[in-house]
Each structure stands twice: as C-alpha cells, then as structure tokens.
Design a protein around this motif. Structure first.
Motif: not given
Length: 686
Positions: A67-81
């Motif tokens: 999911x982290x590699x696939x998404x471009x949404x920064x907020x989603x990336x922060x949550x996934x991280x």
C-alpha cells in the motif's frame, strides 16, 4: 536436490527402505499427545503460537508495504508508515521471545543431579496441517483412471502419519516415526509428483530459529524439513543423556554424531533452501556445533575413566580440554560470519564462547596439576628399571605437549627441577584463572545464561579450584614476575565421526501399493485409458503370448486369432481378469485365471504405455520379463544393505541418467533392468 519451487534438480532413484510384507502396511507408530502438559510440549506449543503470530505480522507488513508503494496520498503514506513501525516493533518482540525459547536449554537437559555443562539442543521445525485428499483423489482419477473413493483408507492413513510426525516423542520411537514418514515420501513422490507438474499441495514450514514461514509446493521441501527435524530430535536426545556415567556419555556421543550426519546430508543433497535454517552456512554451523559437543563428551569420558593421577594422564586431560576449546572456537568463528551473525541466538553464541574459554582454562589447570603434583622418579635415591622407562615416556610426552617449546629453560630441565616446575605450573594456573574469569564475564552478559543455575555452578566451582591451587603455589618471597605459559598442543584420542542416518532400518510398505507396481504405475509413466477385452476360447487357444509378472505383459498376439480379433495388442499390460485386480499377480496366477474361464469367455482389462515415453516403456517391458520381479528387487536392495546409507539416499543421479546407455543392470526408481538374453526364457503362448 533443490528445495525451490519449480527447481527440483533431481529425484530419488531408489526406495529408502526394503519393502515389507503386506501385513506390515499401515503405521503402528504414533506421535506424542499434543495436549500433554509436559515442559517440552508447553515449549513446542509456545513455539507454534509465536510462529503463527509472526506469520500474521509478516502478512500485515507485506500488505502495508504494498500500500505504501502504491499510494500517492501523503496522508495515507504517513498512516501506513506509522502502522509499519508498530508491526516491525511487534515482530522484534516476537523474535526476542522465540530466541528465548530457542535458548531454553534446561528443558532438554537430563534430570540427573550431576553437574555438567549443558548442551545446546535444537527445537523442531513447526508445520501446518496438509490436506492431501482432493489433490490425490483428482490425480488418481485423472492419471490412473480409477475410482478415487476406493483409496479413501490410504489417503487417511497418509494424513494420519503426517499428523503424528508433527509431534514425535523424544526417543527412538520418535525418530522411527520421522524416518517412516520420510521413507514414505519416496513412494508418494513416485506415485503422485510428475517431473514437470506440481500436485497442488502446499507445504508450510516455519524456520526453526526465527519462526519465519516458508511455503513450497515441491516434495523436496517437505523431505528436507523432515530430515532437519530428525537431526534436531537427535540433538534433544543427546542433550537429555545422563553424562555422569560412561554409558550415558556414549549414548550422547552417538546421538550428536547422528545429528551431525543428518545436517551434513541435508547440506550436501539439498540446495536453494527457502528458509535460513536449511541454508548451507547454517547447516555448516550446526554440523560443527554437533561435532564440538561430541568432542566435549569425549573429554568427559576421559575424565571419568582416568582413575590414576599419573603425570602423563594429566597431560592427556589437558590436551583433550584444549581440543574441545579449539573446536568451539571454530564454531564461534562460524557464528560470527555475516549471514550467521544476526541469525544465531545470542545465547548460543555466548554459550559457545563460554565453553571455549572454560575448556581452555581447564587445559591450563590440568597442565599445572601435572607439573606440581607429580614428581618424576629421577628425584628419588633408588630407581628401578620400570620407573626409568616410565620417566622416559613422561619426558617424551612433555616435549610434545606445547605448540612451540620455550627456549629457556629447556623442558627436560624443567621436569627435574621442582622449583622450575612450580613456576611453570603457576604460570599455567594464572592463565587458567584469566580464562575462567573471561568465561564468567561472557556468561554474565547474557540474560538467558544467567538463569542457568547449573552452568553458573560449573563455572564457579572450576574457577574456585584454580584459585585455590594458585594460592597453594604462591609464596610470600616469590618476587619474580610470573612467566607466560606456552600454548598447549590440542590432541584427542577419539576424533568425532559424522554418522549418516540409517533410514533402511525403518521398513515401510508403499501406502498406495494397490495402484500397482511402481515399474509401470507411477506418476512419470503415461498410458492410454483402460480397455476391456472380451476373449472367447477357441480350439486353437486364445492366441496370445504372455511374459513376466506384476503386471503380466502381452508379449505377442497371433494374427487372426481370438485375441487379435478382440482388439488385444502386443505391449498391453493385463491389470484385471474378470474384474479381479491382477496388477500384482504372478505369471502363473494370471495363466490359471485364463485357463479356468468358462465357455462364455474371459474379460481382460488392459492398459498400454504411450510410445512417446520410449525409455520408460522399454524399462518397464524389460522388468515385466522377470519371472519373479519382487524377489529380484529384494535381492537388489539386500545387496545394497552393506553400503552406506548415503548411497541408498543419493538423489543427485542426473549425470548417471544423461550418461546412461552402458551395459549391465541399472538402478532406476524402484526397478532394475535385465539383459535381453534372459527375456525369451519366460515367454509362454496360450
């Protein structure tokens, strides 16, 4: 043999055990009660639970990373991280918990009150349940053309055997259970695993030390994992022996040597292992660890059997202890290699280092005892001839005692000067005390080792003994600086052996033997559908020639005869007569069935090997010429009994197949080939 999916480099070429009588089919061996609340079973239950949790966390991490590699949404990336950081923390905690379990050596030790240094055992690899039912039923219907419901009993027996294999008892019965399943995998491979196709069964196994799951569809992975568990079980059996007596020491030596044999065989015959515990570096480390534990047992036996306190006896003990220290130093070097450094439990590495220091200290202690407590007869006024010879032997042994002899003073003078002997002995004791203290320091750094009371007792007792001896030799007027003791030459009177696992002592019968002889009815063979031929007796007979047995081959058909008109062809195999299965029938039995047919005739069920598989067809036809194939196979395998077990278990026969074509008998699968000269002798026309 490769353990990677779709990369099996070769196959077993011989059955691993002698076939037994039909009455022996069906395993009588059972696993341990999985609900029994023993210390060892609780440990295995905790291991299984941790393995499942690790599997779950790793799936979550894989999904989060995708999911982290696939998404471009920064907020989603922060949550996934953030989620990934929690998952990684959980995995680290689970890894530490599993490491503590792997380091729980005391559970596997003997209940004896004797104070011995604990041995390092391995926990068994855990596996998930496997359901063979659908895959085998489909294969029987598709490949063998039989009603799969007729083999429900065999499938159930196979699954029960695998289930029992997951919980073997920690004794000879448990080993035989694992070997029985391992041997049964040979027949399973021949029956249901074609060369270029997977059966569709997934084998799930967990890494023994890290709990990381691996899943493969190749039977080689299953075989390798079972073989690993055989070696691991030997380590547990060796660790539990009472080493306060020579009989227990001998049993421990045998168990550790067989464990080394299992790991070494796995290292030499399997490649591309999907889990780190079965990789080459890991198996090399385990083999060396087992050899070191054998060497330790040899030292303990020498200590027990050395009743006299003679000078040379103490030198022998010192060299044996130095040998143990050397082999553990080699294991320590292996454990610090890049791939192994972060894989081997810290408690294992600490224990190996403690043992290396501990036995080096013992070697210097026994050297000091030899020098200070035993005088030579040259110092006596009256000498006897026998004592002189003894002194010569002692002097010779002492001259070869060190790696490099000191220049001053000469060792021959040291032996006959009490003061020089005292000073050299004191130097050895000084090094012994330093080594003891280093062993105790390393021990104190490991939380898990600190919990092992028996190890603490051994280290404390030997340290105190060396200190007391040093105090005894120390004098108030001894102002000279203590010299450095030379390095002791390690030596042993018994070098450890790597004993191959003897699979042939566990006899098994092919569970699916009702499918027919493996020479014809195997996954590699290809034949047409079963044809039903109705023959009517005529005055000139049935018009066919039969050859061999198990199964009987139609060697010839008379043109225009009864058999030819009914559609029987040369090369057909008779699998049933009037509905009665005849795959395993002897030549005479089939002939008797044909002769006893009624006036309405006889109904034959036959199959024909596909002509495009010429090598297999030729091999099977030659086999069918034998008048007593199974007895011949018994003779073949009996002849192999005198060989090492490695020759019976060698899967890497690729070169033999490619370079084949030579004369004489060839071992292929569970078959053998006969020369053409003997073929015609068994033919008969009917």
């Amino acid at each position: 043999m490769s353990l990677s999916d779709g990369n099996v480099t070769s196959d077993d070429d011989l059955p691993l055990t002698l076939p037994t009588d039909d009455s022996l089919s069906g395993s009588i061996r059972k696993g341990c009660d999985p609900f029994a609340q023993t210390q060892r079973s609780k440990l295995q239950h905790r291991r299984a639970r941790i393995n499942q949790q690790i599997n779950k966390e790793m799936r979550m991490r894989a999904g989060a990373e995708n999911l982290f590699r696939a998404t471009t949404n920064n907020k989603v990336k922060e949550t996934v991280a953030l989620e990934l950081s929690f998952v990684n923390s959980n995995l680290q905690l689970l890894k530490e918990e599993l490491e503590e379990l792997n380091s729980n050596m005391e559970v596997y030790q003997t209940d004896s009150e004797a104070i011995n240094v604990p041995m390092i055992p391995l926990g068994l690899k855990e596996t998930k349940e496997v359901d063979f039912t659908v895959s085998i039923e489909d294969f029987i219907c598709e490949h063998y053309g039989e009603d799969s419901s007729l083999y429900d009993k065999e499938i159930k027996e196979l699954m029960e055997l695998r289930q029992a294999m997951r919980t073997p008892s920690r004794n000879q019965a448990g080993l035989e259970l694992l070997m029985e399943y391992y041997n049964q995998l040979y027949y399973l491979d021949q029956r249901f695993f074609p060369l270029h196709r997977n059966l569709g069964v997934h084998f799930h196994w967990y890494d023994s030390l890290t709990g990381v799951p691996s899943c493969q569809r190749t039977l080689a992975f299953e075989k390798g994992s079972v073989l690993f568990n055989i070696g691991a079980l030997y380590t547990q059996i060796g660790a539990r022996q009472d080493r306060s007596a020579t009989a227990g020491i001998d049993r421990a030596i045998d168990a550790f040597q067989r464990a080394a044999g299992a790991f070494n065989y796995l290292k030499e015959n399997f490649s591309n292992a999907p889990s780190l515990d079965m990789s080459g570096p890991s198996l090399c480390m385990l083999v060396r660890l087992m050899v070191s534990q054998v060497q330790e047992c040899v030292f303990e036996r020498v200590t027990l059997t050395t009743q006299d306190t003679h000078f040379t006896s103490q030198l022998c003990l010192a060299q044996e202890a130095a040998r143990v220290s050397d082999v553990y130093s080699l294991v320590q070097q292996t454990m610090t290699q890049p791939l192994m450094k972060d894989y081997v439990p810290f408690s294992w590495a600490s224990m190996v280092q403690v043992k290396s220091e501990h036995f080096r200290a013992l070697s210097h202690y026994y050297a000091a005892v030899a020098l200070c407590d035993h005088t030579l007869s040259a110092e006596k006024e009256e000498e006897e001839e026998e004592e002189e010879e003894c002194d010569e032997g002692a002097e010779k042994a002492f001259l070869q005692f060190y790696v490099s002899s000191p220049a001053e003073p000469p060792l021959s003078q040291v032996l006959r000067d009490p003061e020089k002997r005292r000073k050299l002995g004191k130097a050895h004791l000084r090094r012994a005390v330093i080594r003891h203290e280093e062993a105790m320091r390393v021990h104190s750094l490991c939380k898990i080792l600190r919990k092992m009371d028996i190890l603490q007792d051994v280290l404390s007792l030997t340290h105190k003994r060396s200190l007391d001896k040093y105090s005894e030799l120390d004098r108030e007027d001894d102002f000279d600086e203590t010299a450095e003791a030379p390095e002791i030459q390690s030596q042993t009177h018994q070098k450890p052996d790597i004993t191959p696992t003897n699979f042939s002592k566990v006899q098994v019968t092919d569970i699916f033997q009702r499918l027919g002889p493996l020479s014809v009815f195997c996954a590699r063979a290809r034949w047409g559908p079963v044809r039903v031929i109705c023959l009517q007796k005529r005055e000139g007979g049935l018009g066919l020639t039969l050859r061999g047995d198990s199964p009987v081959l139609v060697a010839g058909v008379v043109p225009g005869g009864c058999a030819a008109e009914a559609g029987l062809r040369e090369g057909d195999y008779i699998v049933a007569v009037d509905g009665q299965d005849s795959k395993w029938a002897k030549h005479g039995e089939v002939v008797q069935m044909l002769k006893s047919c009624s006036e309405r005739g006889v109904e034959l069920s036959v199959v024909t090997l596909h002509s495009n598989d010429t090598q297999l067809e030729r091999r099977a036809i030659l086999l069918s010429h034998s008048s007593d194939k199974e007895n011949a196979r018994q003779r073949l395998l009996s002849g192999a009994k005198g060989q090492s077990s490695a020759s019976l278990l060698n899967w890497n026969r690729k070169k033999t197949r490619e370079g084949g074509g030579g004369g004489g008998a060839k071992r292929l699968g569970s078959t053998f080939s006969l020369s053409f000269g003997s073929v015609r002798d068994t033919e008969a026309m009917y």
